[in-house]
Design an enzyme around this catalytic site. Structure first.
Site, short mmCIF file in Angstrom:
data_model
loop_
_atom_site.label_atom_id
_atom_site.label_comp_id
_atom_site.label_asym_id
_atom_site.label_seq_id
_atom_site.Cartn_x
_atom_site.Cartn_y
_atom_site.Cartn_z
CE1 TYR A 102 -3.98 2.21 0.65
CE2 TYR A 102 -2.35 3.46 1.88
CZ TYR A 102 -3.58 3.37 1.27
OH TYR A 102 -4.42 4.47 1.28
CG HIS A 141 -0.44 5.70 -1.49
ND1 HIS A 141 -0.95 4.43 -1.43
CD2 HIS A 141 -1.50 6.54 -1.57
CE1 HIS A 141 -2.28 4.50 -1.44
NE2 HIS A 141 -2.63 5.76 -1.54
CD1 TRP A 192 -6.31 5.56 -5.95
CD2 TRP A 192 -4.36 5.37 -7.03
NE1 TRP A 192 -5.31 5.48 -5.01
CE2 TRP A 192 -4.11 5.37 -5.64
CE3 TRP A 192 -3.29 5.25 -7.92
CZ2 TRP A 192 -2.82 5.25 -5.12
CZ3 TRP A 192 -2.01 5.15 -7.38
CH2 TRP A 192 -1.79 5.14 -6.01
CD1 TRP A 193 -10.58 4.80 -5.59
CD2 TRP A 193 -12.61 4.68 -6.53
NE1 TRP A 193 -11.31 5.87 -5.14
CE2 TRP A 193 -12.55 5.82 -5.69
CE3 TRP A 193 -13.78 4.40 -7.22
CZ2 TRP A 193 -13.64 6.68 -5.54
CZ3 TRP A 193 -14.86 5.25 -7.07
CH2 TRP A 193 -14.78 6.38 -6.22
CE1 TYR A 224 -6.50 11.71 1.28
CE2 TYR A 224 -6.88 12.15 -1.04
CZ TYR A 224 -7.10 11.38 0.08
OH TYR A 224 -7.93 10.29 0.01
#
Length: 105
Positions: free
Chosen positions: A18, A22, A76-77, A41
Protein backbone atom coordinates in the site's frame (compact mmCIF):
# COMPACT_ATOMS: atom_id res chain seq x y z
CA UNK A 1 -11.47 25.66 3.30
CA UNK A 2 -13.01 22.45 4.55
CA UNK A 3 -11.15 19.85 6.63
CA UNK A 4 -12.21 16.24 6.10
CA UNK A 5 -11.12 13.12 7.95
CA UNK A 6 -11.99 9.52 7.27
CA UNK A 7 -10.80 5.98 7.93
CA UNK A 8 -10.31 3.00 5.66
CA UNK A 9 -8.75 -0.44 6.15
CA UNK A 10 -5.80 -2.00 4.39
CA UNK A 11 -5.27 -5.77 4.40
CA UNK A 12 -2.88 -6.72 7.22
CA UNK A 13 -0.41 -8.38 4.84
CA UNK A 14 -0.43 -5.45 2.39
CA UNK A 15 0.95 -2.54 4.44
CA UNK A 16 4.23 -2.34 2.55
CA UNK A 17 2.59 -2.64 -0.86
CA UNK A 18 0.00 0.00 0.00
CA UNK A 19 2.76 2.41 0.95
CA UNK A 20 4.85 1.50 -2.12
CA UNK A 21 1.96 2.31 -4.45
CA UNK A 22 1.67 5.75 -2.87
CA UNK A 23 5.37 6.65 -3.22
CA UNK A 24 4.57 8.44 -5.39
CA UNK A 25 0.97 8.33 -6.48
CA UNK A 26 0.48 8.66 -10.21
CA UNK A 27 1.29 12.22 -11.34
CA UNK A 28 -2.00 12.40 -13.28
CA UNK A 29 -3.93 11.54 -10.11
CA UNK A 30 -2.04 14.13 -8.06
CA UNK A 31 -2.70 16.79 -10.71
CA UNK A 32 -6.38 15.86 -10.79
CA UNK A 33 -6.74 16.08 -7.01
CA UNK A 34 -5.13 19.53 -7.00
CA UNK A 35 -7.25 20.68 -9.95
CA UNK A 36 -10.37 19.58 -8.04
CA UNK A 37 -9.48 21.80 -5.09
CA UNK A 38 -7.63 19.39 -2.83
CA UNK A 39 -5.16 21.62 -1.00
CA UNK A 40 -3.70 19.10 1.42
CA UNK A 41 -4.09 15.32 1.67
CA UNK A 42 -2.37 12.88 4.02
CA UNK A 43 -2.93 9.22 4.84
CA UNK A 44 -1.57 7.58 8.00
CA UNK A 45 -1.38 3.88 8.85
CA UNK A 46 -2.01 2.32 12.25
CA UNK A 47 -0.08 -0.91 11.67
CA UNK A 48 -1.57 -2.62 14.74
CA UNK A 49 -5.14 -2.35 13.44
CA UNK A 50 -4.48 -1.93 9.68
CA UNK A 51 -6.54 1.25 9.86
CA UNK A 52 -5.78 4.07 7.48
CA UNK A 53 -6.54 7.58 8.73
CA UNK A 54 -6.92 10.14 5.95
CA UNK A 55 -7.00 13.91 6.31
CA UNK A 56 -7.76 16.31 3.48
CA UNK A 57 -8.23 20.03 3.14
CA UNK A 58 -10.54 20.85 0.23
CA UNK A 59 -12.00 23.95 -1.34
CA UNK A 60 -15.57 22.67 -1.60
CA UNK A 61 -17.64 19.52 -1.22
CA UNK A 62 -19.01 19.45 -4.77
CA UNK A 63 -15.58 19.37 -6.42
CA UNK A 64 -14.41 16.77 -3.90
CA UNK A 65 -17.42 14.56 -4.72
CA UNK A 66 -16.77 14.94 -8.47
CA UNK A 67 -13.42 13.19 -8.10
CA UNK A 68 -15.19 9.84 -7.69
CA UNK A 69 -16.67 10.20 -11.18
CA UNK A 70 -13.37 10.79 -12.96
CA UNK A 71 -11.74 8.01 -14.96
CA UNK A 72 -8.33 8.45 -13.28
CA UNK A 73 -9.94 7.97 -9.88
CA UNK A 74 -11.77 4.83 -10.98
CA UNK A 75 -8.53 3.49 -12.46
CA UNK A 76 -6.72 4.17 -9.14
CA UNK A 77 -9.47 2.46 -7.15
CA UNK A 78 -9.18 -0.63 -9.35
CA UNK A 79 -5.40 -0.60 -8.89
CA UNK A 80 -5.75 -0.40 -5.09
CA UNK A 81 -8.78 -2.66 -4.56
CA UNK A 82 -6.75 -5.84 -3.99
CA UNK A 83 -5.01 -4.21 -1.01
CA UNK A 84 -7.91 -2.90 1.01
CA UNK A 85 -11.57 -3.17 1.92
CA UNK A 86 -13.39 -2.13 -1.26
CA UNK A 87 -16.94 -1.71 -2.49
CA UNK A 88 -18.27 -3.53 -5.59
CA UNK A 89 -17.29 -0.51 -7.76
CA UNK A 90 -13.69 -0.80 -6.39
CA UNK A 91 -14.04 2.38 -4.32
CA UNK A 92 -12.51 2.02 -0.87
CA UNK A 93 -14.84 1.42 2.04
CA UNK A 94 -14.71 4.79 3.78
CA UNK A 95 -16.05 5.92 7.13
CA UNK A 96 -16.06 9.68 7.56
CA UNK A 97 -15.21 10.88 11.04
CA UNK A 98 -16.28 14.11 12.68
CA UNK A 99 -13.87 16.75 13.90
CA UNK A 100 -14.21 17.46 17.62
CA UNK A 101 -11.20 19.73 18.12
CA UNK A 102 -8.93 21.89 15.98
CA UNK A 103 -6.28 24.48 16.69
CA UNK A 104 -4.03 26.41 14.36
CA UNK A 105 -1.85 29.45 14.55
Amino acid sequence: MIRKAFVMNVNPDQHEEYERRHRPIWPELEETLKAQGVLDYSIYLDAETSTLFAYAVIENEERWAEIANLDICKKWWAYMSDLMDSNPDNSPVVKEIREVFHIEK
